[in-house]
Design a protein around this motif. Structure first.
Motif, PDB file in Angstrom:
ATOM      1  N   LYS A  57     -16.795  -5.412  28.116  1.00  0.00           N
ATOM      2  CA  LYS A  57     -17.349  -5.168  29.637  1.00  0.00           C
ATOM      3  C   LYS A  57     -16.575  -4.890  30.852  1.00  0.00           C
ATOM      4  O   LYS A  57     -16.284  -3.450  31.231  1.00  0.00           O
ATOM      5  CB  LYS A  57     -18.736  -6.486  29.759  1.00  0.00           C
ATOM      6  N   PHE A 105     -21.931  -4.698  21.219  1.00  0.00           N
ATOM      7  CA  PHE A 105     -22.997  -5.128  21.691  1.00  0.00           C
ATOM      8  C   PHE A 105     -22.231  -5.203  23.286  1.00  0.00           C
ATOM      9  O   PHE A 105     -23.311  -4.937  24.054  1.00  0.00           O
ATOM     10  CB  PHE A 105     -23.384  -6.438  21.162  1.00  0.00           C
ATOM     11  N   ALA A 106     -21.890  -5.689  23.701  1.00  0.00           N
ATOM     12  CA  ALA A 106     -21.386  -5.508  25.147  1.00  0.00           C
ATOM     13  C   ALA A 106     -20.896  -4.194  25.285  1.00  0.00           C
ATOM     14  O   ALA A 106     -21.101  -4.135  26.806  1.00  0.00           O
ATOM     15  CB  ALA A 106     -19.983  -6.598  24.834  1.00  0.00           C
ATOM     16  N   PRO A 120     -16.281  -9.786  24.206  1.00  0.00           N
ATOM     17  CA  PRO A 120     -17.152  -9.563  24.880  1.00  0.00           C
ATOM     18  C   PRO A 120     -17.560  -9.206  26.511  1.00  0.00           C
ATOM     19  O   PRO A 120     -17.133  -8.135  26.429  1.00  0.00           O
ATOM     20  CB  PRO A 120     -18.528 -10.270  24.777  1.00  0.00           C
ATOM     21  N   ALA A 121     -16.278 -10.608  27.194  1.00  0.00           N
ATOM     22  CA  ALA A 121     -16.450 -10.191  28.830  1.00  0.00           C
ATOM     23  C   ALA A 121     -15.388  -9.496  29.229  1.00  0.00           C
ATOM     24  O   ALA A 121     -15.503  -8.452  29.284  1.00  0.00           O
ATOM     25  CB  ALA A 121     -15.557 -11.564  28.706  1.00  0.00           C
ATOM     26  N   GLU A 126     -23.918  -2.047  26.423  1.00  0.00           N
ATOM     27  CA  GLU A 126     -24.942  -3.070  27.359  1.00  0.00           C
ATOM     28  C   GLU A 126     -24.110  -2.146  28.734  1.00  0.00           C
ATOM     29  O   GLU A 126     -24.704  -2.126  29.944  1.00  0.00           O
ATOM     30  CB  GLU A 126     -24.500  -4.358  27.763  1.00  0.00           C
ATOM     31  N   ALA A 151     -19.781  -8.824  18.621  1.00  0.00           N
ATOM     32  CA  ALA A 151     -20.612  -9.455  19.587  1.00  0.00           C
ATOM     33  C   ALA A 151     -19.839  -8.243  20.922  1.00  0.00           C
ATOM     34  O   ALA A 151     -20.621  -7.564  22.207  1.00  0.00           O
ATOM     35  CB  ALA A 151     -19.385 -10.763  20.013  1.00  0.00           C
TER      36      ALA A 151
END
Lengths: 306, 306
Positions: free
Chosen positions: B190, B222-223, B186-187, B226, B219
């Motif tokens: 993003k 979702f990232a 996820p990081a 966002e 996950a």
């Protein structure tokens, strides 16, 4: 950079085993716990102080706690439903005790045979006992069914927040947000954490307990981390299953969680290869039990640095 | 509230089927596609215009496209590796064509037998063909292996960004960020989306293609949401598997993705119960193929409103 450490709190020996028919021999549990600490796990919920007639799988919890506290660099946690359990846990030397408080009162009555008011009283009794006896034991309360209950459905957000406030007033040091039923989603996880932080204080909610019942476990974990959560419960190979949902897995899988945290640059202190090897202990001890997780099968990425 | 609609772009008939040995009869594919549209799916990648000798499972792509474009409210997409495939797709009436560009040049050479420079040329040829013939076909390029390659390992971020810039210069209308190997977290999702947005423009990167190889698929989804991503690829029951990783699932599971989006309050236009029933078509047609997903087994939460 802000906090880059996440504590992975292993709950396999408690939440995992309690949902499995097989009763694991005490010696195997001890070897398993030792192997987890050797892999770098720093906190383990090793059992529950409940009557053996209710959860026979965890009947040896006192012996397990007494063993586990001799292992260096390990915080030994145990679940306790009431004062009697708490006293037993404290006597065994547990570093941390966790009381489950179901925000769904219907679930509370079925699970621990107590209403909300009775639970607040019980939490106060445990807190008073710890204070009156100058125990170093850390008391936390798991805010269970916080994202919904599989008996009554929705649990009002206001009830969750008010429950947390009363739990803290009753003397808990900390709240762990618990998605007992796997109903949570990342947006609700974020919203609820923010509301709890403003209700009881940011430093009073550090942990989250998630199930992967609908496959959203790691998405929810990531959402929680974004809101400042620093402790995440998980179980090795996701053991435990979910009694009410065939085919659905139990807690989030430690191996996949650690891979995610690692890849995101968080420090967990855990050695993934050693963690993978622990699966053998479980598959040998419980050959019929399904084991979950993706990373262990897929392997680590080519050239992966960890 | 900001954008609350997410387009779930189904890739099962393409990415799913190409990794499965069984060749699904054309009539079953048609029924499957119709059932998906009936459940509310609005975009489907129905096949690839590649030689039948390479992917025999998708040899009927032209016929499938010709059928699918007769279904109302459906955007019909197809993968094309080169100009010849693009012309065939356009002639069949595909609304959207997607060219895979592997940011790992080693993977590009193995996958489509072309270097990066050759791929930029090919993208330009396809773009020119569309413009010169006044076609309404939407051209997008999938930025494959953007999170790492299972042959060479790490793919430098600069190479990913520069590739995206050159792809847009070559005439692509849009970039789809693709975690071909399930290496993303996820990081990184993003970070990469943000960098791509500032390099090529926020409106030029709307979609993401994820695999659940290491369990992080939702996950990562979702990232991505966002960061403003509004189109997410997935495959019903996660079909396809992952040829290089036994036991690891393929694309993220449409059913679980839709549950997550639904629970978070996004509108997908998809009826979850109808979506669940589509699994029967797949299990009847491919009884030996593993089907993935948690929500379908666990069921929807008690009192769930959707």
């Amino acid at each position: 950079m802000a906090n880059k450490q996440i504590l992975v709190s292993e709950v396999g020996p408690r939440d995992g085993l309690q949902s499995i028919d097989a009763i694991l021999p005490t010696e195997i549990k001890k070897n398993w716990i030792l192997a987890m600490v050797d892999a770098g796990i720093q906190e383990i919920e090793v059992g529950s102080f409940v009557p053996a007639s209710i959860i026979p799988q965890l009947a040896d919890t006192a012996e397990i706690v007494e063993y586990a506290i001799t292992i260096p660099n390990l915080t030994v946690a145990a679940l306790v439903p009431n004062l009697r359990g708490a006293i037993n846990a404290i006597d065994s030397g547990a570093h941390k005790i966790s009381i489950p408080f179901s925000t769904s009162e219907t679930h509370s009555i079925r699970n621990v045979k107590r209403t909300h008011e009775q639970m607040f009283d019980e939490i106060k009794k445990v807190s008073d006992y710890i204070n009156n006896n100058n125990c170093s034991t850390h008391l936390e309360v798991a805010l269970a069914t916080a994202f919904g209950c599989s008996i009554i459905g929705e649990v009002p957000e206001d009830l969750v927040i008010k429950s947390a406030e009363k739990i803290m007033e009753a003397g808990s040091k900390e709240i762990v947000l618990s998605d007992t039923t796997g109903y949570g989603d990342p947006a609700t996880v974020k919203k609820l954490i923010r509301k709890l932080q403003s209700a009881i204080g940011k430093d009073k909610i550090n942990g989250i307990h998630l199930h992967n019942t609908r496959g959203l476990g790691l998405a929810n974990a990531f959402a929680a981390i974004e809101e400042g959560i620093t402790t995440i419960d998980s179980s090795i190979s996701g053991i435990g299953g979910c009694p009410f949902a065939p085919g659905a897995s139990g807690n989030i899988v430690t191996e996949d969680l650690v891979f995610m945290l690692d890849a995101m640059g968080y420090e967990t202190g855990i050695d993934l290869e050693k963690l993978f090897s622990i699966r053998n202990i479980l598959s040998d001890a419980m050959p019929d039990e399904p084991l979950y997780g993706y990373t262990i099968d897929a392997g680590l990425p080519v050239g992966y640095k960890y």
